[in-house]
Design a protein around this motif. Sequence first.
Motif, PDB file in Angstrom:
ATOM      1  N   MET A 298      14.033  14.269  35.445  1.00 36.79           N
ATOM      2  CA  MET A 298      14.983  14.268  36.554  1.00 36.79           C
ATOM      3  C   MET A 298      16.424  14.487  36.098  1.00 36.79           C
ATOM      4  O   MET A 298      17.171  15.273  36.697  1.00 36.79           O
ATOM      5  N   PHE A 299      16.826  13.802  35.021  1.00 34.21           N
ATOM      6  CA  PHE A 299      18.244  13.752  34.662  1.00 34.21           C
ATOM      7  C   PHE A 299      18.622  14.507  33.390  1.00 34.21           C
ATOM      8  O   PHE A 299      19.795  14.851  33.212  1.00 34.21           O
ATOM      9  N   LEU A 300      17.688  14.745  32.490  1.00 33.20           N
ATOM     10  CA  LEU A 300      18.041  15.327  31.194  1.00 33.20           C
ATOM     11  C   LEU A 300      17.672  16.796  31.054  1.00 33.20           C
ATOM     12  O   LEU A 300      18.036  17.433  30.071  1.00 33.20           O
ATOM     13  N   ASP A 301      16.948  17.324  32.015  1.00 34.24           N
ATOM     14  CA  ASP A 301      16.603  18.750  32.016  1.00 34.24           C
ATOM     15  C   ASP A 301      17.679  19.508  32.797  1.00 34.24           C
ATOM     16  O   ASP A 301      17.820  19.314  34.008  1.00 34.24           O
ATOM     17  N   PRO A 302      18.468  20.365  32.127  1.00 31.13           N
ATOM     18  CA  PRO A 302      19.555  21.080  32.822  1.00 31.13           C
ATOM     19  C   PRO A 302      19.089  21.904  34.014  1.00 31.13           C
ATOM     20  O   PRO A 302      19.886  22.214  34.908  1.00 31.13           O
ATOM     21  N   LYS A 303      17.798  22.254  34.025  1.00 26.47           N
ATOM     22  CA  LYS A 303      17.278  23.082  35.118  1.00 26.47           C
ATOM     23  C   LYS A 303      16.756  22.251  36.291  1.00 26.47           C
ATOM     24  O   LYS A 303      16.326  22.811  37.304  1.00 26.47           O
ATOM     25  N   SER A 304      16.793  20.929  36.183  1.00 21.19           N
ATOM     26  CA  SER A 304      16.259  20.094  37.256  1.00 21.19           C
ATOM     27  C   SER A 304      17.112  20.207  38.517  1.00 21.19           C
ATOM     28  O   SER A 304      18.320  20.450  38.437  1.00 21.19           O
ATOM     29  N   PRO A 305      16.511  20.026  39.695  1.00 18.84           N
ATOM     30  CA  PRO A 305      17.273  20.093  40.939  1.00 18.84           C
ATOM     31  C   PRO A 305      18.422  19.088  40.966  1.00 18.84           C
ATOM     32  O   PRO A 305      19.510  19.388  41.472  1.00 18.84           O
ATOM     33  N   PHE A 306      18.196  17.908  40.408  1.00 18.27           N
ATOM     34  CA  PHE A 306      19.256  16.899  40.414  1.00 18.27           C
ATOM     35  C   PHE A 306      20.463  17.375  39.606  1.00 18.27           C
ATOM     36  O   PHE A 306      21.609  17.244  40.056  1.00 18.27           O
ATOM     37  N   CYS A 307      20.229  17.926  38.425  1.00 22.48           N
ATOM     38  CA  CYS A 307      21.331  18.413  37.594  1.00 22.48           C
ATOM     39  C   CYS A 307      22.099  19.536  38.302  1.00 22.48           C
ATOM     40  O   CYS A 307      23.337  19.602  38.211  1.00 22.48           O
ATOM     41  N   LYS A 308      21.390  20.402  39.001  1.00 23.39           N
ATOM     42  CA  LYS A 308      22.045  21.486  39.737  1.00 23.39           C
ATOM     43  C   LYS A 308      22.912  20.933  40.872  1.00 23.39           C
ATOM     44  O   LYS A 308      24.010  21.428  41.138  1.00 23.39           O
ATOM     45  N   ILE A 309      22.421  19.885  41.538  1.00 21.08           N
ATOM     46  CA  ILE A 309      23.189  19.246  42.609  1.00 21.08           C
ATOM     47  C   ILE A 309      24.481  18.649  42.053  1.00 21.08           C
ATOM     48  O   ILE A 309      25.570  18.821  42.617  1.00 21.08           O
ATOM     49  N   ILE A 310      24.368  17.942  40.923  1.00 20.79           N
ATOM     50  CA  ILE A 310      25.547  17.322  40.321  1.00 20.79           C
ATOM     51  C   ILE A 310      26.528  18.383  39.823  1.00 20.79           C
ATOM     52  O   ILE A 310      27.752  18.186  39.898  1.00 20.79           O
ATOM     53  N   GLU A 311      26.035  19.503  39.328  1.00 16.92           N
ATOM     54  CA  GLU A 311      26.923  20.594  38.915  1.00 16.92           C
ATOM     55  C   GLU A 311      27.804  21.047  40.084  1.00 16.92           C
ATOM     56  O   GLU A 311      29.006  21.259  39.930  1.00 16.92           O
ATOM     57  N   THR A 312      27.188  21.162  41.245  1.00 13.60           N
ATOM     58  CA  THR A 312      27.938  21.584  42.438  1.00 13.60           C
ATOM     59  C   THR A 312      28.982  20.543  42.824  1.00 13.60           C
ATOM     60  O   THR A 312      30.163  20.873  43.034  1.00 13.60           O
ATOM     61  N   TYR A 313      28.584  19.286  42.908  1.00 10.14           N
ATOM     62  CA  TYR A 313      29.510  18.222  43.287  1.00 10.14           C
ATOM     63  C   TYR A 313      30.643  18.078  42.274  1.00 10.14           C
ATOM     64  O   TYR A 313      31.809  17.863  42.646  1.00 10.14           O
ATOM     65  N   SER A 314      30.316  18.195  40.986  1.00  9.73           N
ATOM     66  CA  SER A 314      31.325  18.054  39.935  1.00  9.73           C
ATOM     67  C   SER A 314      32.361  19.160  40.032  1.00  9.73           C
ATOM     68  O   SER A 314      33.570  18.916  39.902  1.00  9.73           O
ATOM     69  N   ASN A 315      31.894  20.373  40.256  1.00 10.20           N
ATOM     70  CA  ASN A 315      32.807  21.504  40.395  1.00 10.20           C
ATOM     71  C   ASN A 315      33.747  21.294  41.582  1.00 10.20           C
ATOM     72  O   ASN A 315      34.953  21.557  41.492  1.00 10.20           O
ATOM     73  N   GLU A 316      33.195  20.784  42.679  1.00 11.10           N
ATOM     74  CA  GLU A 316      34.024  20.512  43.857  1.00 11.10           C
ATOM     75  C   GLU A 316      35.023  19.388  43.593  1.00 11.10           C
ATOM     76  O   GLU A 316      36.111  19.355  44.172  1.00 11.10           O
TER      77      GLU A 316
END
Length: 351
Positions: free
Chosen positions: A126-144
């Motif tokens: 869930m959290f340590l795979d860069p390709k996981s949906p959760f990591c992609k969600i956090i990438e978006t929020y972090s960028n914002e």
Amino acid sequence: MNINNIKKVICVCSIVMIAALAIIISENAAHAARKLKFYAPYPSDSYTSKALVDLVKMIKEKTDGEIDFKVFPSGQLCIYEDSIEEVRAGTIDASFTWLTKRYHPKLDIGNLPGLCTTGFPEYELMFLDPKSPFCKIIETYSNEAGFVSLGGWLDPRIGFILSKVPKNPKDNLKKNISLRVPAMPSVRDMATAMGYNTVTMDYSEVFSALQTGQIDGASNIPAEDAYLQARDMIKCFDANNMGSTPGWLIINKKLWESFGPKNQKIVQDCIAFQIKKWLPVARGTEKKYEDELEKHGVKVIRYSSEEAIKRSAEIRANVWPKYADTYGKDTLKVLEDAVVANQKKVLSGKK
């Protein structure tokens, strides 16, 4: 303009250009020589901090010294929440922290219960795979929010410390136990759904409140902390892993962009390498302290994968719908599908 004046103009321009070039070279050299600050909340002897030290050493070697971080452990630069703002501003260059909604209304999505209740294999997916949906969600929020997400990091799984053993720890019936929770609505809702009476309290007050009987227990405590700080105050450690707030790596946006694609890839590859290297240590540390608690006379409640998955589904069904307006139904559906897929991999032995 005569030849002498032309020569003077050329001379003056040359001097200005040389001076400007010297300033640029000087600034670049100063930047290259500067030790970049990397915030870490845990003490220097914790495996999470040791892994960070290995990480920054590897990054320096792989980039031939171009990227040189220094890890500051024990939260010595600031509290973890403030480290996010410091990274945004560039006064701290990178941080291992926990994401909160102070900087984005959705950044605390990792506080949703039941994201990885079976432990480290599910945590890794869930959290340590860069390709996981959760990591992609956090990438978006972090960028914002104005900083760059580098992904999840190794972090102890958490349970409940209790001054008395519940009669029904593995179900969600009412328990006559007052449980401290942090000021996070989804964690409070999780504990309530599990049958506990909740008390919102800062972490710094937990152990004195346990000693005085103000509370009967506390949520979101790793086995290591339970043993090192509370073993003489508690009778039970409920290793439910229901609260799964992940530790996260973030970096200043301008600094990250200055690395360029080559060095960015080196950093990402180094993170992946160190996570793989330290995962066995993380698993071993969790088991070690659960075993130490038992040797000390504390009852440790463990869960089979099947029990954890069943409880997770019950709590998600009770709590997650309350946050549909916050995170969006589509986002919650993506995470629900990810949880189910990860749990199937755990049960099948593929992870």
